[in-house]
Design a protein around this motif. Structure first.
Motif, PDB file in Angstrom:
ATOM      1  N   UNK A 218      14.294 -73.764  61.487  1.00  0.00           N
ATOM      2  CA  UNK A 218      14.373 -72.940  62.625  1.00  0.00           C
ATOM      3  C   UNK A 218      15.986 -72.344  62.575  1.00  0.00           C
ATOM      4  N   UNK A 219      16.676 -72.990  62.404  1.00  0.00           N
ATOM      5  CA  UNK A 219      18.218 -72.632  62.476  1.00  0.00           C
ATOM      6  C   UNK A 219      18.545 -71.834  61.234  1.00  0.00           C
ATOM      7  N   UNK A 220      18.029 -72.242  60.077  1.00  0.00           N
ATOM      8  CA  UNK A 220      18.305 -71.521  58.914  1.00  0.00           C
ATOM      9  C   UNK A 220      17.826 -70.210  59.137  1.00  0.00           C
ATOM     10  N   UNK A 221      16.427 -70.226  59.542  1.00  0.00           N
ATOM     11  CA  UNK A 221      15.895 -68.862  59.634  1.00  0.00           C
ATOM     12  C   UNK A 221      16.410 -67.826  60.494  1.00  0.00           C
ATOM     13  N   UNK A 222      16.950 -68.505  61.672  1.00  0.00           N
ATOM     14  CA  UNK A 222      17.477 -67.650  62.615  1.00  0.00           C
ATOM     15  C   UNK A 222      18.757 -67.386  62.050  1.00  0.00           C
ATOM     16  N   UNK A 223      19.643 -68.148  61.420  1.00  0.00           N
ATOM     17  CA  UNK A 223      21.055 -67.590  61.047  1.00  0.00           C
ATOM     18  C   UNK A 223      21.119 -66.936  59.755  1.00  0.00           C
ATOM     19  N   UNK A 224      20.116 -67.224  58.799  1.00  0.00           N
ATOM     20  CA  UNK A 224      20.383 -66.521  57.555  1.00  0.00           C
ATOM     21  C   UNK A 224      18.916 -66.088  57.124  1.00  0.00           C
ATOM     22  N   UNK A 225      18.356 -64.855  57.865  1.00  0.00           N
ATOM     23  CA  UNK A 225      17.131 -64.158  57.602  1.00  0.00           C
ATOM     24  C   UNK A 225      17.005 -63.580  56.256  1.00  0.00           C
ATOM     25  N   UNK A 226      15.989 -63.776  55.654  1.00  0.00           N
ATOM     26  CA  UNK A 226      15.796 -63.265  54.245  1.00  0.00           C
ATOM     27  C   UNK A 226      15.823 -61.809  54.175  1.00  0.00           C
ATOM     28  N   UNK A 227      15.000 -61.193  55.383  1.00  0.00           N
ATOM     29  CA  UNK A 227      15.098 -59.823  55.109  1.00  0.00           C
ATOM     30  C   UNK A 227      14.969 -58.986  56.556  1.00  0.00           C
ATOM     31  N   UNK A 228      14.886 -57.871  56.730  1.00  0.00           N
ATOM     32  CA  UNK A 228      15.223 -57.284  57.989  1.00  0.00           C
ATOM     33  C   UNK A 228      14.144 -57.483  58.998  1.00  0.00           C
ATOM     34  N   UNK A 229      12.921 -57.609  58.316  1.00  0.00           N
ATOM     35  CA  UNK A 229      11.858 -58.160  59.034  1.00  0.00           C
ATOM     36  C   UNK A 229      12.104 -59.380  60.256  1.00  0.00           C
ATOM     37  N   UNK A 230      12.316 -60.421  59.404  1.00  0.00           N
ATOM     38  CA  UNK A 230      12.713 -61.717  60.047  1.00  0.00           C
ATOM     39  C   UNK A 230      13.791 -61.554  60.830  1.00  0.00           C
ATOM     40  N   UNK A 231      14.925 -60.821  60.533  1.00  0.00           N
ATOM     41  CA  UNK A 231      16.168 -60.803  61.368  1.00  0.00           C
ATOM     42  C   UNK A 231      15.675 -60.162  62.625  1.00  0.00           C
ATOM     43  N   UNK A 232      14.964 -59.103  62.596  1.00  0.00           N
ATOM     44  CA  UNK A 232      14.472 -58.148  63.918  1.00  0.00           C
ATOM     45  C   UNK A 232      13.518 -58.959  64.557  1.00  0.00           C
ATOM     46  N   UNK A 233      12.586 -59.851  64.105  1.00  0.00           N
ATOM     47  CA  UNK A 233      11.480 -60.641  64.840  1.00  0.00           C
ATOM     48  C   UNK A 233      12.162 -61.699  65.581  1.00  0.00           C
ATOM     49  N   UNK A 234      12.929 -62.386  65.141  1.00  0.00           N
ATOM     50  CA  UNK A 234      13.662 -63.449  65.799  1.00  0.00           C
ATOM     51  C   UNK A 234      14.879 -63.378  66.701  1.00  0.00           C
ATOM     52  N   UNK A 235      15.023 -63.800  67.693  1.00  0.00           N
ATOM     53  CA  UNK A 235      16.176 -63.644  68.697  1.00  0.00           C
ATOM     54  C   UNK A 235      15.727 -62.732  69.884  1.00  0.00           C
ATOM     55  N   UNK A 236      16.470 -63.118  70.987  1.00  0.00           N
ATOM     56  CA  UNK A 236      16.133 -62.063  72.247  1.00  0.00           C
ATOM     57  C   UNK A 236      17.479 -62.154  72.882  1.00  0.00           C
ATOM     58  N   UNK A 237      18.105 -60.966  73.049  1.00  0.00           N
ATOM     59  CA  UNK A 237      17.922 -59.842  72.808  1.00  0.00           C
ATOM     60  C   UNK A 237      17.964 -59.817  71.103  1.00  0.00           C
ATOM     61  N   UNK A 238      17.451 -58.831  70.419  1.00  0.00           N
ATOM     62  CA  UNK A 238      17.244 -58.882  68.945  1.00  0.00           C
ATOM     63  C   UNK A 238      18.692 -58.731  68.011  1.00  0.00           C
ATOM     64  N   UNK A 239      18.834 -58.750  66.945  1.00  0.00           N
ATOM     65  CA  UNK A 239      19.765 -58.641  66.380  1.00  0.00           C
ATOM     66  C   UNK A 239      20.298 -57.238  66.332  1.00  0.00           C
ATOM     67  N   UNK A 240      21.534 -56.848  66.214  1.00  0.00           N
ATOM     68  CA  UNK A 240      22.118 -55.486  66.352  1.00  0.00           C
ATOM     69  C   UNK A 240      21.860 -55.125  64.808  1.00  0.00           C
ATOM     70  N   UNK A 241      21.440 -54.064  64.546  1.00  0.00           N
ATOM     71  CA  UNK A 241      21.462 -53.447  63.373  1.00  0.00           C
ATOM     72  C   UNK A 241      22.288 -52.052  63.137  1.00  0.00           C
ATOM     73  N   UNK A 242      23.179 -52.200  62.110  1.00  0.00           N
ATOM     74  CA  UNK A 242      24.094 -51.012  61.703  1.00  0.00           C
ATOM     75  C   UNK A 242      23.785 -50.374  60.521  1.00  0.00           C
ATOM     76  N   UNK A 243      23.491 -49.087  60.513  1.00  0.00           N
ATOM     77  CA  UNK A 243      23.530 -48.515  59.188  1.00  0.00           C
ATOM     78  C   UNK A 243      24.616 -48.069  58.472  1.00  0.00           C
ATOM     79  N   UNK A 244      24.901 -48.293  57.224  1.00  0.00           N
ATOM     80  CA  UNK A 244      26.321 -47.779  56.622  1.00  0.00           C
ATOM     81  C   UNK A 244      26.437 -48.159  55.178  1.00  0.00           C
ATOM     82  N   UNK A 245      27.719 -48.252  54.514  1.00  0.00           N
ATOM     83  CA  UNK A 245      27.750 -48.459  53.172  1.00  0.00           C
ATOM     84  C   UNK A 245      28.556 -49.467  52.829  1.00  0.00           C
TER      85      UNK A 245
END
Lengths: 359, 311
Positions: A218-245
């Motif tokens: 659980x901790x690994x999935x929470x801290x190092x999500x493999x993709x955007x979906x996992x990152x967004x699905x876990x956590x409340x409030x959800x992970x903050x996403x910033x688009x950039x370069x």
């Protein structure tokens, strides 16, 4: 104790493929949680392991035996359903002993096993009641007891706590974990509730659209999500996403967006970013990794403060982008005031914008 | 858990309804045109349907002399139950003159198996169709329903040939087989919809517990089916008791049901028409369905609401 091995599983409803080419190995004694939004195929996967859904291709092994074509009762499993699925015309005792009576277990053995399960789940005073005379929590206990008396090697639990109120859910969740510890049996647990997944699981399997997105502690999935979906699905409030370069600076990778410029720790990446040059990325940072302190290098205005009891969620407007931060102390923070904060760059996640995979 | 049968919560609900109209009554004291209209219509409808019954009852309690005076609505001057006795045990039904009691017992002999078998087979059909879904399940069900839309009269001649070939024509088993066949679409639909309303997880749990087709049916589904079995029984008792054409064609001279014998009593062309006896015989014949409706009206409505329409 036995493991479960699912190989190249395919399940179709009519012409609609729900699960395709799915591989999953469940270790003996493990508490594996299948987590995902509704319709992601997690329940379908569980029901196919139980033998309640026909498999189109692939194989299922339980305890080393190929059970792909076996009847549900021949698989050495016990199952608990979301709706409890107690037999309404039978007493608690007869509900729990139904399976044993079907298999022709001698009466003294049935009594012994029902008694033992009833003791473990504090159901002894309720044995002669009908399901309609029980509360929701008691019903779910009986359903768990019915699975227990089967002396199964693998327990399958299909959202067993979803129909209970919040307080009862927390209580039964803890009981389930203790039960798993004392039984040591393999448990596969389906839920869409990330708190249940985090608290119960030895390993979490995050699913979407019939495909496994990530498997891990659980901790690994929470801290190092493999993709955007996992990152967004876990956590409340959800992970903050910033688009950039992402560009290479003198001292390593730098993330640049319209709102912010952050140098990143090279340890964040699992791929080599040096050769790729500029690339479009999404930077993910968990609310608890935004540190609010006076000498933070970033600033923004406070939009909203949500008190949660043991912590507060502070919504920060950073040049037009909304960020959530978790604050555990009780310092004075007012709406519309300007605050300073910084990102904990060792703990950010970086995803390729096109593939949505972790970099 | 799905609530079956009379559950405390339902009784509470009934009690709630009994309490509710109190504030309504206050409003009804004012002149309410709609309410007056509703009562006027209901009373007119009740009179319309009760008048024939009233005439039947009073006529059956009069002597023939009194009937000849022609006061159709008058109460009997000399109250007599002689016509009832005659209708039951003396009136001539064709050649024999034993009253319609033979018909009554014939009907009972036909009704009992024609209620038990359709309910059992319908329950098995409905159970198989809603839980053990094979690929052809929907197709089979559609075929069965199609059968309900073909007029029974169309099938009489072929069925006579089939039963004759099986040596069942003009016999008690023969007429029972006919009733079982014609009850199948409705009984299957009734039970299928009832079982479809039960949670699938219940069935899955029983499968995990190792239950096979018959064990799940007999130990789990059947004990939960009491409400819908009562509905099925009501439909079969009234349907089979009121049947005329199948009884006439298939039952054979020895087993003619009460309806056929009643027709023989009333359509007799020789001698005087004994109106009082005819009325008594008719009431006697319709007594069983009437009783079923009075006793089980509540179940009947619930069954229609829960099983037959929904789904």
């Amino acid at each position: 104790m036995s493991g479960v091995n699912v190989k190249n599983l395919g399940i179709r409803f009519g012409s609609n493929a729900v699960i395709e080419h799915l591989d999953l190995a469940v270790n003996p004694g493990e508490f594996l949680v299948l987590l995902g939004p509704s319709g992601c195929g997690k329940s379908t996967l569980l029901h196919s392991i139980a033998g309640l859904i026909d498999v189109a291709e692939g194989s299922i092994e339980i305890g080393g035996n190929d059970v792909t074509e076996a009847e549900p009762n021949e698989r050495g499993i016990g199952m608990v359903f979301q709706s409890y699925a107690l037999y309404p015309t039978m007493t608690v005792e007869r509900n729990m002993s139904f399976g044993l009576r079907v298999s022709g277990t001698p009466k003294p053995a049935i009594e012994e096993r029902v008694k033992r399960a009833a003791r473990m789940l504090q159901l002894e005073p309720l044995l002669q009641r009908k399901p309609s005379q029980l509360s929701g929590g008691q019903r779910q206990r009986v359903a768990i007891g019915r699975a227990l008396v089967r002396d199964a090697n693998v327990f399958l639990l299909d959202e067993p706590l979803s129909n209970l109120d919040a307080k009862l859910r927390t209580e039964l969740r803890r009981e389930l974990k203790l039960l798993h510890n004392s039984l040591g049996a393999t448990m596969i647990y389906v839920t869409h509730d990330q708190v249940e997944a985090m608290t119960l699981a030895t390993r979490v399997v995050v699913m979407r659209g019939g495909k496994i997105q990530q498997i891990g502690a659980p901790v690994a999935v929470y801290e190092r999500p493999e993709n955007l979906f996992v990152a967004g699905f876990l956590g409340a409030p959800g992970m903050n996403f910033l688009k950039g370069e992402l560009t290479e600076g003198d001292s390593g990778a730098v993330f640049t967006s319209t709102a912010v410029k952050v140098p990143l720790d090279p340890a964040t990446f699992k791929v080599d970013t040096h050769r790729s040059g500029r690339r479009a990325v999404v930077l993910g940072i968990r609310p608890e990794d935004i540190r609010i302190h006076e000498d933070g290098e970033l600033s923004g205005t406070v939009q909203l403060v949500e008190p949660m009891g043991n912590h507060r969620v502070v919504w920060i407007n950073m040049n037009g982008i909304s960020l959530s931060a978790v604050l555990h102390d009780d310092r004075d923070i007012r709406t519309d005031s300007t605050i300073r904060y910084s990102f904990d760059v060792r703990r950010v996640s970086c995803f390729d914008e096109a593939t949505e995979q972790r970099l | 858990m799905p609530r079956m049968g009379t559950h405390p919560s339902q009784q509470r609900a009934d009690a709630g309804i009994a309490v509710a109209p109190r504030p309504m009554r206050r409003r009804a004291r004012r002149i309410d045109v709609a309410r007056v209209g509703i009562y006027a219509f209901l009373i007119a409808a009740a009179l319309f349907f009760l008048t024939p019954l009233y005439i039947m009852v009073v006529t059956s309690l009069k002597s023939m002399d009194e009937i000849r005076q022609g006061f159709l609505f008058a109460l009997p001057e000399h109250f007599t139950i002689e016509p009832w006795r005659a209708a039951w045990s003396e009136v001539c039904t064709g050649v024999s003159c034993d009253g319609i009691r033979t018909g009554f017992w014939n009907s009972v002999m036909i009704v009992v198996p024609s209620v038990i078998f359709p309910i059992l087979i319908g329950a098995i059909n409905g159970y198989a169709l809603s839980f053990w879904r094979t690929r052809a399940a929907d197709w089979l069900f559609a075929m069965l329903l199609l059968g309900a839309f073909i007029p029974a009269q169309v099938m009489i001649y072929p069925l006579v040939k089939v039963l004759a070939a099986a040596s069942l024509f003009s016999s008690l088993p023969g007429i029972v087989v006919i009733h079982v066949i014609f009850s199948m679409p409705v009984m299957t639909l009734l039970f299928r919809n009832y079982y479809a309303s039960l949670p699938q997880e219940l069935f899955k749990a029983a499968r995990i517990d190792g239950g096979g087709f018959w064990r799940i049916f007999l130990q789990l589904m059947l004990p939960m089916s009491t409400p819908i079995m009562i509905v099925g029984a009501i439909m079969q008792v009234t349907g089979v008791w009121n049947d005329y054409i199948f009884g006439l064609v298939f039952a054979g001279r020895e087993n003619l049901p009460m309806t056929v014998q009643l027709n023989n009593v009333i359509n007799t062309t020789t001698g005087e028409r004994l109106y009082n006896v005819n009325m008594a015989a008719t009431i006697l014949t319709s007594l069983v369905p009437l009783l079923v409706y009075f006793v089980s009206g509540r179940w009947f409505v619930r069954g229609i609401a829960a099983g037959a329409v929904k789904g």
